[in-house]
Design a protein around this motif. Sequence first.
Motif, PDB file in Angstrom:
ATOM      1  N   VAL A   4      34.070   8.066  32.925  1.00 28.90           N
ATOM      2  CA  VAL A   4      34.024   6.938  31.995  1.00 28.90           C
ATOM      3  C   VAL A   4      34.123   7.516  30.585  1.00 28.90           C
ATOM      4  O   VAL A   4      33.232   8.216  30.142  1.00 28.90           O
ATOM      5  CB  VAL A   4      32.726   6.121  32.140  1.00 28.90           C
ATOM      6  CG1 VAL A   4      32.708   4.984  31.130  1.00 28.90           C
ATOM      7  CG2 VAL A   4      32.597   5.571  33.556  1.00 28.90           C
ATOM      8  N   GLY A   5      35.227   7.236  29.897  1.00 29.19           N
ATOM      9  CA  GLY A   5      35.434   7.790  28.567  1.00 29.19           C
ATOM     10  C   GLY A   5      36.702   8.621  28.508  1.00 29.19           C
ATOM     11  O   GLY A   5      37.512   8.633  29.440  1.00 29.19           O
ATOM     12  N   SER A   6      36.870   9.320  27.402  1.00 30.82           N
ATOM     13  CA  SER A   6      38.076  10.111  27.145  1.00 30.82           C
ATOM     14  C   SER A   6      37.889  11.553  27.607  1.00 30.82           C
ATOM     15  O   SER A   6      36.775  12.088  27.576  1.00 30.82           O
ATOM     16  CB  SER A   6      38.413  10.106  25.643  1.00 30.82           C
ATOM     17  OG  SER A   6      38.638   8.791  25.173  1.00 30.82           O
ATOM     18  N   GLY A   7      38.983  12.158  28.020  1.00 32.44           N
ATOM     19  CA  GLY A   7      38.956  13.581  28.318  1.00 32.44           C
ATOM     20  C   GLY A   7      38.748  14.388  27.045  1.00 32.44           C
ATOM     21  O   GLY A   7      39.127  13.968  25.952  1.00 32.44           O
ATOM     22  N   GLY A   8      38.143  15.540  27.168  1.00 34.86           N
ATOM     23  CA  GLY A   8      37.862  16.378  26.011  1.00 34.86           C
ATOM     24  C   GLY A   8      39.124  16.933  25.370  1.00 34.86           C
ATOM     25  O   GLY A   8      40.138  17.138  26.035  1.00 34.86           O
ATOM     26  N   SER A   9      39.051  17.171  24.070  1.00 33.13           N
ATOM     27  CA  SER A   9      40.181  17.693  23.300  1.00 33.13           C
ATOM     28  C   SER A   9      40.083  19.203  23.161  1.00 33.13           C
ATOM     29  O   SER A   9      39.006  19.793  23.251  1.00 33.13           O
ATOM     30  CB  SER A   9      40.217  17.055  21.909  1.00 33.13           C
ATOM     31  OG  SER A   9      40.376  15.649  21.984  1.00 33.13           O
ATOM     32  N   ILE A  10      41.226  19.835  22.938  1.00 29.55           N
ATOM     33  CA  ILE A  10      41.295  21.249  22.584  1.00 29.55           C
ATOM     34  C   ILE A  10      41.991  21.332  21.235  1.00 29.55           C
ATOM     35  O   ILE A  10      43.141  20.887  21.098  1.00 29.55           O
ATOM     36  CB  ILE A  10      42.048  22.078  23.637  1.00 29.55           C
ATOM     37  CG1 ILE A  10      41.304  22.053  24.980  1.00 29.55           C
ATOM     38  CG2 ILE A  10      42.229  23.513  23.167  1.00 29.55           C
ATOM     39  CD1 ILE A  10      42.029  22.778  26.093  1.00 29.55           C
ATOM     40  N   SER A  11      41.316  21.859  20.242  1.00 29.01           N
ATOM     41  CA  SER A  11      41.862  21.935  18.891  1.00 29.01           C
ATOM     42  C   SER A  11      41.979  23.398  18.471  1.00 29.01           C
ATOM     43  O   SER A  11      41.054  24.185  18.667  1.00 29.01           O
ATOM     44  CB  SER A  11      40.972  21.188  17.888  1.00 29.01           C
ATOM     45  OG  SER A  11      40.908  19.807  18.208  1.00 29.01           O
ATOM     46  N   ILE A  12      43.130  23.748  17.898  1.00 31.35           N
ATOM     47  CA  ILE A  12      43.354  25.086  17.360  1.00 31.35           C
ATOM     48  C   ILE A  12      43.738  24.921  15.890  1.00 31.35           C
ATOM     49  O   ILE A  12      44.705  24.226  15.570  1.00 31.35           O
ATOM     50  CB  ILE A  12      44.472  25.820  18.116  1.00 31.35           C
ATOM     51  CG1 ILE A  12      44.094  25.992  19.596  1.00 31.35           C
ATOM     52  CG2 ILE A  12      44.745  27.181  17.495  1.00 31.35           C
ATOM     53  CD1 ILE A  12      45.171  26.624  20.437  1.00 31.35           C
ATOM     54  N   SER A  13      42.990  25.522  15.011  1.00 36.23           N
ATOM     55  CA  SER A  13      43.284  25.416  13.588  1.00 36.23           C
ATOM     56  C   SER A  13      43.060  26.767  12.923  1.00 36.23           C
ATOM     57  O   SER A  13      42.251  27.580  13.388  1.00 36.23           O
ATOM     58  CB  SER A  13      42.419  24.340  12.916  1.00 36.23           C
ATOM     59  OG  SER A  13      41.048  24.676  13.019  1.00 36.23           O
ATOM     60  N   VAL A  14      43.796  27.007  11.849  1.00 35.20           N
ATOM     61  CA  VAL A  14      43.657  28.254  11.104  1.00 35.20           C
ATOM     62  C   VAL A  14      43.137  27.944   9.713  1.00 35.20           C
ATOM     63  O   VAL A  14      43.156  26.794   9.261  1.00 35.20           O
ATOM     64  CB  VAL A  14      45.001  29.015  11.022  1.00 35.20           C
ATOM     65  CG1 VAL A  14      45.463  29.442  12.397  1.00 35.20           C
ATOM     66  CG2 VAL A  14      46.069  28.148  10.374  1.00 35.20           C
ATOM     67  N   GLY A  15      42.709  28.967   9.025  1.00 31.39           N
ATOM     68  CA  GLY A  15      42.082  28.783   7.727  1.00 31.39           C
ATOM     69  C   GLY A  15      43.064  28.459   6.618  1.00 31.39           C
ATOM     70  O   GLY A  15      44.258  28.751   6.686  1.00 31.39           O
ATOM     71  N   ASN A  16      42.515  27.842   5.564  1.00 33.22           N
ATOM     72  CA  ASN A  16      43.284  27.540   4.371  1.00 33.22           C
ATOM     73  C   ASN A  16      43.398  28.779   3.490  1.00 33.22           C
ATOM     74  O   ASN A  16      42.563  29.687   3.538  1.00 33.22           O
ATOM     75  CB  ASN A  16      42.617  26.409   3.582  1.00 33.22           C
ATOM     76  CG  ASN A  16      42.502  25.134   4.388  1.00 33.22           C
ATOM     77  OD1 ASN A  16      43.405  24.799   5.144  1.00 33.22           O
ATOM     78  ND2 ASN A  16      41.388  24.429   4.229  1.00 33.22           N
ATOM     79  N   GLY A  17      44.438  28.813   2.656  1.00 29.26           N
ATOM     80  CA  GLY A  17      44.594  29.885   1.687  1.00 29.26           C
ATOM     81  C   GLY A  17      44.204  29.421   0.302  1.00 29.26           C
ATOM     82  O   GLY A  17      44.287  28.237  -0.023  1.00 29.26           O
ATOM     83  N   ASP A  18      43.757  30.354  -0.528  1.00 34.97           N
ATOM     84  CA  ASP A  18      43.368  30.044  -1.906  1.00 34.97           C
ATOM     85  C   ASP A  18      44.382  30.599  -2.893  1.00 34.97           C
ATOM     86  O   ASP A  18      44.887  29.899  -3.757  1.00 34.97           O
ATOM     87  CB  ASP A  18      41.969  30.607  -2.181  1.00 34.97           C
ATOM     88  CG  ASP A  18      41.454  30.212  -3.560  1.00 34.97           C
ATOM     89  OD1 ASP A  18      42.060  29.315  -4.181  1.00 34.97           O
ATOM     90  OD2 ASP A  18      40.454  30.792  -4.006  1.00 34.97           O
ATOM     91  N   SER A  19      44.714  31.872  -2.765  1.00 35.41           N
ATOM     92  CA  SER A  19      45.666  32.499  -3.675  1.00 35.41           C
ATOM     93  C   SER A  19      46.924  32.971  -2.961  1.00 35.41           C
ATOM     94  O   SER A  19      47.776  33.606  -3.557  1.00 35.41           O
ATOM     95  CB  SER A  19      45.003  33.693  -4.386  1.00 35.41           C
ATOM     96  OG  SER A  19      44.554  34.641  -3.435  1.00 35.41           O
ATOM     97  N   SER A  20      47.053  32.672  -1.675  1.00 34.22           N
ATOM     98  CA  SER A  20      48.241  33.060  -0.915  1.00 34.22           C
ATOM     99  C   SER A  20      48.540  31.955   0.094  1.00 34.22           C
ATOM    100  O   SER A  20      48.072  30.831  -0.055  1.00 34.22           O
ATOM    101  CB  SER A  20      48.012  34.402  -0.214  1.00 34.22           C
ATOM    102  OG  SER A  20      49.188  34.847   0.430  1.00 34.22           O
ATOM    103  N   GLU A  21      49.306  32.266   1.128  1.00 31.16           N
ATOM    104  CA  GLU A  21      49.687  31.267   2.103  1.00 31.16           C
ATOM    105  C   GLU A  21      48.530  30.951   3.050  1.00 31.16           C
ATOM    106  O   GLU A  21      47.634  31.772   3.257  1.00 31.16           O
ATOM    107  CB  GLU A  21      50.888  31.756   2.925  1.00 31.16           C
ATOM    108  CG  GLU A  21      52.167  31.953   2.128  1.00 31.16           C
ATOM    109  CD  GLU A  21      53.306  32.438   3.006  1.00 31.16           C
ATOM    110  OE1 GLU A  21      53.031  32.839   4.145  1.00 31.16           O
ATOM    111  OE2 GLU A  21      54.460  32.399   2.545  1.00 31.16           O
ATOM    112  N   GLY A  22      48.581  29.742   3.628  1.00 29.71           N
ATOM    113  CA  GLY A  22      47.659  29.412   4.703  1.00 29.71           C
ATOM    114  C   GLY A  22      48.001  30.195   5.952  1.00 29.71           C
ATOM    115  O   GLY A  22      49.103  30.735   6.100  1.00 29.71           O
TER     116      GLY A  22
END
Length: 199
Positions: A23-41
Amino acid sequence: LSSGSSSNGNTGSIFLRSGDATVGSGGSISISVGNGDSSEGGKISLLAGDIHGDSDASMSGGAISLKTGYSTKSSSGGLYLKTSNAGSDGVSGIIHLQSGTASTGASGKIILFTGNSKIKGGEINLFVGETDKAQGVGGDIRSRAGNSVNVEGATGGSIELKAGESKKSSSGTIQLLTPNSGTAGISGAINISTGVSSL
């Protein structure tokens, strides 16, 4: 996170899966990388395995498959590939689809195909961006077949535009038109021409 190597046989697999829900939604899998401040993400790279050596010429490199979820009573899941909006001084990111080159034989195909339906087949829509700035120009759609470069007797690729057929009724229509002009302009032209020949 990696599996071990093998000198005789397959290497181990890595399996990531969330649990099922009664009962409910299946779990998610999330992949994310960090943000950049003085260079690229940070970047995310998905690389399938290569085949090295010539022990079996019929073996292909590994494939990457992206497939959305199935529903027994409703719609299947959507697949969205989108770049983020640009900042104040840049342009939005590119979506680049390209097959690899081939030294013998044809290079890989890029196929866009919707599923079949008992009611109406799905659509393929190509839209480009609008502009609301003075002297701005809407985006272009360009289509070009492949060139044949410095090869005697070889011809360039062709472009075929064909409407759908019907076994018992009318075939589909091909419409080529430009929109009406605005209050201070003229409607667009349709130019059809062939190239010059030296023969």
